[in-house]
Design a protein around this motif. Structure first.
Motif, PDB file in Angstrom:
ATOM      1  N   LYS A  30      45.168  40.781  35.214  1.00 46.29           N
ATOM      2  CA  LYS A  30      46.395  41.326  34.622  1.00 46.29           C
ATOM      3  C   LYS A  30      46.266  41.465  33.104  1.00 46.29           C
ATOM      4  N   HIS A  31      45.665  40.461  32.466  1.00 50.98           N
ATOM      5  CA  HIS A  31      45.551  40.471  31.003  1.00 50.98           C
ATOM      6  C   HIS A  31      44.268  41.131  30.520  1.00 50.98           C
ATOM      7  N   ARG A  32      43.531  41.734  31.452  1.00 52.96           N
ATOM      8  CA  ARG A  32      42.277  42.429  31.130  1.00 52.96           C
ATOM      9  C   ARG A  32      41.341  41.547  30.320  1.00 52.96           C
ATOM     10  N   HIS A  33      41.142  40.343  30.828  1.00 47.16           N
ATOM     11  CA  HIS A  33      40.287  39.371  30.151  1.00 47.16           C
ATOM     12  C   HIS A  33      38.857  39.890  30.114  1.00 47.16           C
ATOM     13  N   GLN A  34      38.183  39.608  29.024  1.00 49.14           N
ATOM     14  CA  GLN A  34      36.814  40.082  28.827  1.00 49.14           C
ATOM     15  C   GLN A  34      35.867  39.518  29.885  1.00 49.14           C
ATOM     16  N   TYR A  35      36.101  38.293  30.316  1.00 46.30           N
ATOM     17  CA  TYR A  35      35.224  37.631  31.276  1.00 46.30           C
ATOM     18  C   TYR A  35      35.873  37.479  32.643  1.00 46.30           C
ATOM     19  N   LYS A  36      36.605  38.483  33.080  1.00 50.01           N
ATOM     20  CA  LYS A  36      37.317  38.369  34.361  1.00 50.01           C
ATOM     21  C   LYS A  36      36.376  38.224  35.551  1.00 50.01           C
ATOM     22  N   THR A  37      35.186  38.799  35.476  1.00 53.33           N
ATOM     23  CA  THR A  37      34.218  38.640  36.562  1.00 53.33           C
ATOM     24  C   THR A  37      33.730  37.196  36.646  1.00 53.33           C
ATOM     25  N   TRP A  38      33.456  36.587  35.511  1.00 56.72           N
ATOM     26  CA  TRP A  38      33.041  35.187  35.488  1.00 56.72           C
ATOM     27  C   TRP A  38      34.170  34.273  35.950  1.00 56.72           C
ATOM     28  N   ILE A  39      35.373  34.585  35.536  1.00 58.44           N
ATOM     29  CA  ILE A  39      36.525  33.784  35.942  1.00 58.44           C
ATOM     30  C   ILE A  39      36.699  33.858  37.452  1.00 58.44           C
TER      31      ILE A  39
END
Length: 68
Positions: A30-39
């Motif tokens: 939702k927040h377009r985090h830079q590390y969303k794949t890692w998260i």
């Protein structure tokens, strides 16, 4: 309680548990985090532990600082 009601309760409970389990991943997306794949990966691997889930939740809510 008939069998349909029991299955309905189990389905609703399962959906709630899955939503709670993947909350860090959904927040990162939702927040377009830079590390969303890692998260998402860490959420799948260590999210079943309370400490792992809390770590991923905190990481997904942290603000990102970009170098311009």
């Amino acid at each position: 309680m008939d069998i349909f009601a029991l299955y309905l309760v189990i389905a609703i409970f399962s959906a709630f548990v899955l939503l709670l389990y993947f909350t860090p991943t959904l927040m990162a997306i939702k927040h377009r985090h830079q590390y969303k794949t890692w998260i998402m990966t860490l959420n799948l691997i260590v999210g079943w532990t309370l400490l792992g889930w809390l770590f991923v939740l905190i990481w997904s809510t942290r603000r990102q600082h970009y170098l311009d």
